[in-house]
Design a protein around this motif. Structure first.
Motif, mmCIF file in Angstrom:
data_model
loop_
_atom_site.group_PDB
_atom_site.id
_atom_site.type_symbol
_atom_site.label_atom_id
_atom_site.label_comp_id
_atom_site.label_asym_id
_atom_site.label_seq_id
_atom_site.Cartn_x
_atom_site.Cartn_y
_atom_site.Cartn_z
ATOM 1 N N LYS A 1 -30.261 62.913 12.452
ATOM 2 C CA LYS A 1 -29.333 64.035 12.622
ATOM 3 C C LYS A 1 -29.272 64.864 11.339
ATOM 4 C CE LYS A 1 -26.363 66.604 14.711
ATOM 5 N NZ LYS A 1 -26.803 67.490 15.799
ATOM 6 N N TRP A 2 -29.245 64.191 10.186
ATOM 7 C CA TRP A 2 -29.249 64.917 8.921
ATOM 8 C C TRP A 2 -30.527 65.752 8.801
ATOM 9 C CZ3 TRP A 2 -32.266 65.192 4.502
ATOM 10 C CH2 TRP A 2 -31.697 65.861 3.424
ATOM 11 N N LEU A 3 -31.660 65.155 9.143
ATOM 12 C CA LEU A 3 -32.933 65.877 9.101
ATOM 13 C C LEU A 3 -32.917 67.075 10.048
ATOM 14 C CD1 LEU A 3 -35.345 62.818 8.992
ATOM 15 C CD2 LEU A 3 -34.954 64.453 7.129
ATOM 16 N N ASP A 4 -32.362 66.875 11.253
ATOM 17 C CA ASP A 4 -32.243 67.983 12.211
ATOM 18 C C ASP A 4 -31.435 69.130 11.606
ATOM 19 O OD1 ASP A 4 -33.757 66.854 14.257
ATOM 20 O OD2 ASP A 4 -32.023 66.221 15.451
ATOM 21 N N GLU A 5 -30.328 68.795 10.979
ATOM 22 C CA GLU A 5 -29.467 69.835 10.401
ATOM 23 C C GLU A 5 -30.137 70.551 9.230
ATOM 24 O OE1 GLU A 5 -25.376 68.834 9.826
ATOM 25 O OE2 GLU A 5 -25.152 68.371 11.959
ATOM 26 N N GLN A 6 -31.046 69.848 8.552
ATOM 27 C CA GLN A 6 -31.797 70.468 7.452
ATOM 28 C C GLN A 6 -33.047 71.187 7.968
ATOM 29 O OE1 GLN A 6 -30.375 70.359 4.401
ATOM 30 N NE2 GLN A 6 -28.777 69.195 5.426
ATOM 31 N N LYS A 7 -33.275 71.098 9.290
ATOM 32 C CA LYS A 7 -34.473 71.681 9.930
ATOM 33 C C LYS A 7 -35.756 71.108 9.311
ATOM 34 C CE LYS A 7 -32.516 75.226 12.428
ATOM 35 N NZ LYS A 7 -31.533 74.538 13.181
ATOM 36 N N LEU A 8 -35.772 69.775 9.196
ATOM 37 C CA LEU A 8 -36.934 69.070 8.666
ATOM 38 C C LEU A 8 -37.605 68.274 9.787
ATOM 39 C CD1 LEU A 8 -35.431 67.857 5.285
ATOM 40 C CD2 LEU A 8 -37.126 69.662 5.630
ATOM 41 N N ALA A 9 -38.914 68.212 9.737
ATOM 42 C CA ALA A 9 -39.686 67.547 10.782
ATOM 43 C C ALA A 9 -40.288 66.240 10.270
ATOM 44 C CB ALA A 9 -40.800 68.475 11.263
ATOM 45 N N LYS B 1 -22.553 53.281 21.797
ATOM 46 C CA LYS B 1 -23.283 53.117 23.053
ATOM 47 C C LYS B 1 -24.790 53.049 22.780
ATOM 48 C CE LYS B 1 -23.477 54.883 27.753
ATOM 49 N NZ LYS B 1 -22.960 55.854 28.713
ATOM 50 N N LEU B 2 -25.271 53.910 21.890
ATOM 51 C CA LEU B 2 -26.685 53.904 21.515
ATOM 52 C C LEU B 2 -27.071 52.524 20.969
ATOM 53 C CD1 LEU B 2 -29.119 56.156 20.800
ATOM 54 C CD2 LEU B 2 -28.452 55.433 18.516
ATOM 55 N N GLN B 3 -26.204 51.956 20.153
ATOM 56 C CA GLN B 3 -26.457 50.656 19.536
ATOM 57 C C GLN B 3 -26.320 49.510 20.540
ATOM 58 O OE1 GLN B 3 -24.564 49.522 15.616
ATOM 59 N NE2 GLN B 3 -23.325 48.309 17.012
ATOM 60 N N ASN B 4 -25.202 49.466 21.245
ATOM 61 C CA ASN B 4 -24.874 48.302 22.068
ATOM 62 C C ASN B 4 -25.519 48.302 23.448
ATOM 63 O OD1 ASN B 4 -23.245 47.391 19.952
ATOM 64 N ND2 ASN B 4 -21.457 48.456 20.737
ATOM 65 N N VAL B 5 -25.784 49.472 23.999
ATOM 66 C CA VAL B 5 -26.367 49.552 25.341
ATOM 67 C C VAL B 5 -27.879 49.768 25.285
ATOM 68 C CG1 VAL B 5 -26.359 50.841 27.539
ATOM 69 C CG2 VAL B 5 -24.198 50.393 26.338
ATOM 70 N N TYR B 6 -28.314 50.637 24.357
ATOM 71 C CA TYR B 6 -29.723 51.023 24.327
ATOM 72 C C TYR B 6 -30.523 50.363 23.199
ATOM 73 C CZ TYR B 6 -28.190 54.527 27.663
ATOM 74 O OH TYR B 6 -27.667 55.150 28.759
ATOM 75 N N GLY B 7 -29.867 49.579 22.351
ATOM 76 C CA GLY B 7 -30.564 48.884 21.282
ATOM 77 C C GLY B 7 -31.028 49.785 20.155
ATOM 78 N N GLY B 8 -30.387 50.946 20.026
ATOM 79 C CA GLY B 8 -30.756 51.883 18.971
ATOM 80 C C GLY B 8 -30.138 51.514 17.637
ATOM 81 N N ASN B 9 -30.610 52.167 16.599
ATOM 82 C CA ASN B 9 -30.097 51.947 15.256
ATOM 83 C C ASN B 9 -29.291 53.180 14.831
ATOM 84 O OD1 ASN B 9 -30.297 52.326 12.200
ATOM 85 N ND2 ASN B 9 -30.821 50.172 12.475
ATOM 86 N N VAL B 10 -28.009 52.977 14.603
ATOM 87 C CA VAL B 10 -27.114 54.092 14.273
ATOM 88 C C VAL B 10 -27.500 54.746 12.944
ATOM 89 C CG1 VAL B 10 -24.723 54.733 13.757
ATOM 90 C CG2 VAL B 10 -25.216 53.192 15.675
ATOM 91 N N ASN B 11 -27.879 53.943 11.949
ATOM 92 C CA ASN B 11 -28.257 54.532 10.666
ATOM 93 C C ASN B 11 -29.490 55.415 10.799
ATOM 94 O OD1 ASN B 11 -26.224 53.597 8.860
ATOM 95 N ND2 ASN B 11 -27.093 51.550 9.074
ATOM 96 N N LEU B 12 -30.443 54.997 11.623
ATOM 97 C CA LEU B 12 -31.622 55.833 11.855
ATOM 98 C C LEU B 12 -31.217 57.115 12.572
ATOM 99 C CD1 LEU B 12 -34.628 56.384 11.721
ATOM 100 C CD2 LEU B 12 -34.922 54.975 13.787
ATOM 101 N N LEU B 13 -30.344 57.000 13.558
ATOM 102 C CA LEU B 13 -29.878 58.196 14.265
ATOM 103 C C LEU B 13 -29.180 59.157 13.299
ATOM 104 C CD1 LEU B 13 -29.063 59.351 17.407
ATOM 105 C CD2 LEU B 13 -26.914 59.119 16.156
ATOM 106 N N LEU B 14 -28.336 58.622 12.420
ATOM 107 C CA LEU B 14 -27.620 59.477 11.461
ATOM 108 C C LEU B 14 -28.593 60.172 10.510
ATOM 109 C CD1 LEU B 14 -24.641 57.067 10.764
ATOM 110 C CD2 LEU B 14 -24.518 59.251 11.994
ATOM 111 N N LEU B 15 -29.622 59.451 10.079
ATOM 112 C CA LEU B 15 -30.646 60.063 9.235
ATOM 113 C C LEU B 15 -31.375 61.168 9.992
ATOM 114 C CD1 LEU B 15 -32.485 60.238 6.727
ATOM 115 C CD2 LEU B 15 -33.890 58.465 7.799
#
Length: 152
Positions: A49-57, A33-47
């Motif tokens: 999310k990984w940064l969020d889980e590592q508590k990196l800013a 939905k992020l990709q097809n409706v909002y024009g987002g990039n899934v790979n960027l979102l996944l990156l």
């Protein structure tokens, strides 16, 4: 905290994280939905999310750098994805599956570009993991925030 003390991201680490995280049906649907409706990039979102889980800013300049790293492959990926969708009804299943596999290779190359970029940045620790939330809000995909960040 020094840069060397932070977890180093490798393509394999991001790829495995992505496969596991994306394996959740609710996450997969939200990513599409992020990709097809909002024009987002899934790979960027996944990156992110990984940064969020590592508590990196990241700062705004870092996000600009990441978006620049995507540019190399994004046009090709979007065009290929559209072609694959058009061919879906016209080619044998085996050929369609091969086209999906090739698309995955393009996705992995895009993740490689992101990993190369992120490893050039000076990341810092943070107490609040909000990168996926910020990205969704930038895309006006606020309805997806609760899926990617259940605690938000």
């Amino acid at each position: 905290m020094t840069h060397s003390a932070l977890p180093r991201l490798t393509l394999e680490r991001l790829w495995q994280f992505s496969l596991q995280y994306y394996g959740d049906r609710r996450i997969k649907d939200a990513c599409l939905k992020l990709q097809n409706v909002y024009g987002g990039n899934v790979n960027l979102l996944l990156l992110l999310k990984w940064l969020d889980e590592q508590k990196l800013a990241l700062n705004q300049q870092d996000l600009v750098a990441l978006n620049r790293a995507l540019q190399r492959s994004e046009t090709l990926l979007i065009q290929y994805r559209e072609l694959r969708r058009q061919l879906k009804k016209e080619v044998p299943d085996s050929l369609y599956r091969e086209s999906l596999q090739f698309e995955l290779l393009l996705e992995k190359q895009q993740q490689s570009d992101l990993v190369d970029c992120i490893n050039q940045l000076n990341l810092s620790k943070t107490s609040s993991a909000k990168l996926t939330q910020i990205y969704c809000e930038q895309l006006s995909a606020d309805s997806l925030v609760a899926i990617f960040n259940p605690s938000a």
